[in-house]
Write a protein that holds these residues in place. Structure first.
Motif, PDB file in Angstrom:
ATOM      1  N   LYS A 101       0.770  -1.358  -0.147  1.00 17.38           N
ATOM      2  CA  LYS A 101       0.091   0.043  -0.004  1.00 17.38           C
ATOM      3  C   LYS A 101       0.785   1.192   0.056  1.00 17.38           C
ATOM      4  O   LYS A 101       0.792   2.042  -0.782  1.00 17.38           O
ATOM      5  N   PHE A 102       1.833   1.174   0.843  1.00 17.70           N
ATOM      6  CA  PHE A 102       2.760   2.377   0.940  1.00 17.70           C
ATOM      7  C   PHE A 102       3.471   2.653  -0.514  1.00 17.70           C
ATOM      8  O   PHE A 102       3.376   3.892  -0.886  1.00 17.70           O
ATOM      9  N   ASP A 103       4.163   1.621  -0.916  1.00 15.19           N
ATOM     10  CA  ASP A 103       4.740   1.688  -2.107  1.00 15.19           C
ATOM     11  C   ASP A 103       3.868   2.142  -3.651  1.00 15.19           C
ATOM     12  O   ASP A 103       4.172   3.088  -4.196  1.00 15.19           O
ATOM     13  N   PHE A 104       2.554   1.548  -3.526  1.00 15.60           N
ATOM     14  CA  PHE A 104       1.696   2.002  -4.300  1.00 15.60           C
ATOM     15  C   PHE A 104       1.364   3.583  -4.130  1.00 15.60           C
ATOM     16  O   PHE A 104       1.332   4.333  -5.370  1.00 15.60           O
ATOM     17  N   ALA A 105       0.930   3.877  -2.991  1.00 12.64           N
ATOM     18  CA  ALA A 105       0.490   5.316  -2.735  1.00 12.64           C
ATOM     19  C   ALA A 105       1.874   6.280  -3.063  1.00 12.64           C
ATOM     20  O   ALA A 105       1.696   7.463  -3.531  1.00 12.64           O
ATOM     21  N   LYS A 106       2.859   6.038  -2.825  1.00 10.26           N
ATOM     22  CA  LYS A 106       4.083   6.571  -3.045  1.00 10.26           C
ATOM     23  C   LYS A 106       4.154   6.911  -4.485  1.00 10.26           C
ATOM     24  O   LYS A 106       4.533   8.176  -5.022  1.00 10.26           O
ATOM     25  N   GLU A 107       4.076   6.076  -5.334  1.00 13.21           N
ATOM     26  CA  GLU A 107       4.038   5.879  -6.732  1.00 13.21           C
ATOM     27  C   GLU A 107       2.985   6.826  -7.482  1.00 13.21           C
ATOM     28  O   GLU A 107       3.411   7.553  -8.389  1.00 13.21           O
ATOM     29  N   GLN A 108       2.018   7.028  -6.750  1.00 14.88           N
ATOM     30  CA  GLN A 108       1.087   7.893  -7.214  1.00 14.88           C
ATOM     31  C   GLN A 108       1.024   9.332  -6.516  1.00 14.88           C
ATOM     32  O   GLN A 108       0.100  10.204  -6.823  1.00 14.88           O
ATOM     33  N   ASN A 109       1.985   9.768  -5.671  1.00 12.76           N
ATOM     34  CA  ASN A 109       2.351  10.860  -5.346  1.00 12.76           C
ATOM     35  C   ASN A 109       1.346  11.261  -4.144  1.00 12.76           C
ATOM     36  O   ASN A 109       0.938  12.411  -4.204  1.00 12.76           O
ATOM     37  N   TYR A 110       0.711  10.262  -3.367  1.00 14.66           N
ATOM     38  CA  TYR A 110      -0.359  10.610  -2.878  1.00 14.66           C
ATOM     39  C   TYR A 110       0.227  11.127  -1.317  1.00 14.66           C
ATOM     40  O   TYR A 110       1.532  10.812  -0.979  1.00 14.66           O
ATOM     41  N   THR A 111      -0.455  11.959  -0.569  1.00 12.49           N
ATOM     42  CA  THR A 111       0.115  12.311   0.712  1.00 12.49           C
ATOM     43  C   THR A 111      -0.249  11.087   1.761  1.00 12.49           C
ATOM     44  O   THR A 111      -1.638  10.412   1.830  1.00 12.49           O
ATOM     45  N   ILE A 112       0.706  10.607   2.414  1.00 11.67           N
ATOM     46  CA  ILE A 112       0.457   9.209   3.166  1.00 11.67           C
ATOM     47  C   ILE A 112       0.460   9.806   4.741  1.00 11.67           C
ATOM     48  O   ILE A 112       1.493  10.071   4.924  1.00 11.67           O
ATOM     49  N   PHE A 113      -0.604   9.098   5.369  1.00 15.99           N
ATOM     50  CA  PHE A 113      -0.700   9.219   6.816  1.00 15.99           C
ATOM     51  C   PHE A 113      -0.306   7.842   7.393  1.00 15.99           C
ATOM     52  O   PHE A 113      -1.168   6.883   7.023  1.00 15.99           O
ATOM     53  N   PHE A 114       0.937   7.682   7.853  1.00 16.14           N
ATOM     54  CA  PHE A 114       1.399   6.261   8.201  1.00 16.14           C
ATOM     55  C   PHE A 114       1.276   6.315   9.840  1.00 16.14           C
ATOM     56  O   PHE A 114       1.926   6.944  10.390  1.00 16.14           O
ATOM     57  N   CYS A 115       0.444   5.180  10.086  1.00 20.34           N
ATOM     58  CA  CYS A 115       0.198   5.275  11.576  1.00 20.34           C
ATOM     59  C   CYS A 115       1.168   4.027  12.307  1.00 20.34           C
ATOM     60  O   CYS A 115       1.348   2.853  11.573  1.00 20.34           O
ATOM     61  N   ILE A 116       1.779   4.400  13.385  1.00 18.73           N
ATOM     62  CA  ILE A 116       2.609   3.439  14.038  1.00 18.73           C
ATOM     63  C   ILE A 116       1.927   3.520  15.293  1.00 18.73           C
ATOM     64  O   ILE A 116       1.590   4.528  16.053  1.00 18.73           O
ATOM     65  N   GLY A 117       2.338   2.290  16.086  1.00 16.11           N
ATOM     66  CA  GLY A 117       1.956   2.246  17.657  1.00 16.11           C
ATOM     67  C   GLY A 117       2.109   0.942  18.308  1.00 16.11           C
ATOM     68  O   GLY A 117       2.101  -0.009  17.845  1.00 16.11           O
ATOM     69  N   GLU A 118       2.571   0.984  19.621  1.00 17.45           N
ATOM     70  CA  GLU A 118       2.467  -0.186  20.430  1.00 17.45           C
ATOM     71  C   GLU A 118       1.427  -0.526  21.472  1.00 17.45           C
ATOM     72  O   GLU A 118       0.757   0.548  21.903  1.00 17.45           O
ATOM     73  N   ASP A 119       1.286  -1.825  21.921  1.00 17.48           N
ATOM     74  CA  ASP A 119       0.228  -2.237  22.614  1.00 17.48           C
ATOM     75  C   ASP A 119       0.872  -1.895  24.121  1.00 17.48           C
ATOM     76  O   ASP A 119       2.086  -1.630  24.180  1.00 17.48           O
TER      77      ASP A 119
END
Length: 223
Positions: A101-119
């Motif tokens: 998903k990230f690679d595809f969105a980058k190819e399309q020049n999208y703005t990407i909100f990438f979420c990270i988090g721990e339990d």
């Protein structure tokens, strides 16, 4: 300052139209960056004073992918902003799909909100930083349209925000890894938003339940 609202599985196109109209009116003279992620079925084809994004998509233009939404569908609504890696999606999406998903969105020049988090277990074991770094390993941290949202899983939908010191420590660590804007998400509300905004390296917030009602979201934006 970035204010982003993740509406999750809430709102219909009719109710989101009312939401968007009220937000457009409220943002007439605002300089902040405003993003809203409605359900896919609620997308609007209208002039908006905020950026409309998608909570989920499949890394394809179109095709035999039952139940998915591809670029062709996003294009119909002019959507070029995507949310990837939210903990509620990570239950369903494996790491390979998240990377695709990230690679595809980058190819399309999208703005990407990438979420990270721990339990909470990971946090209590003192492994938060290593865990978060691992979640970032497969993506391009130098991508110019990348925005990283730190959302500790133990704070999402619980009403309990992470401690200011913990947020500050994590954002400090992330700031060394990337020049991307860093957001905090996880039970952001009117009682804690001002304090969160004062944290060094915090460029904004990703808000969930506190933004479901438009009057509340506007109140958070206006401070």
């Amino acid at each position: 300052m970035i204010f982003a609202a993740n509406l999750k599985c809430n709102h219909t196109r009719e109710s989101f139209k009312s939401y968007a109209d009220a937000l457009n009116k409220a943002l007439k003279n605002k300089d902040e960056e405003i993003f809203v992620f409605p359900p896919n079925v609620a997308f609007l084809k209208e002039d908006l004073k905020f950026t409309q994004g998608t909570q989920n998509f499949y890394p394809c233009f179109k095709g035999a992918f039952t139940g998915e939404i591809g670029k062709e569908h996003l294009d119909e609504f002019g959507i070029k902003c995507v949310l990837i890696g939210h903990s509620e999606r990570r239950i369903l999406d494996n790491e390979a799909l998240i990377k695709a998903k990230f690679d595809f969105a980058k190819e399309q020049n999208y703005t990407i909100f990438f979420c990270i988090g721990e339990d909470l277990k990971t946090k209590n074991l003192g492994n938060s930083k290593d865990f978060l770094k691992k979640q970032l390993e497969a993506i391009d941290l130098n991508y110019e349209k990348l925005i990283i949202a730190y959302e500790p899983i133990y704070s999402i939908g619980t009403g309990i925000s992470a401690d200011k010191e913990d947020i500050s420590d994590i954002l400090e660590t992330l700031s060394v890894l990337t020049k991307a804007k860093l957001l905090y998400g996880g039970s952001v509300n009117e009682n804690n938003i001002k304090e969160i905004q004062t944290i060094k390296h915090c460029s904004g917030v990703l808000i969930g339940s506190a933004a479901l009602k438009i009057e509340n979201f506007i109140k958070l934006i206006k401070g």
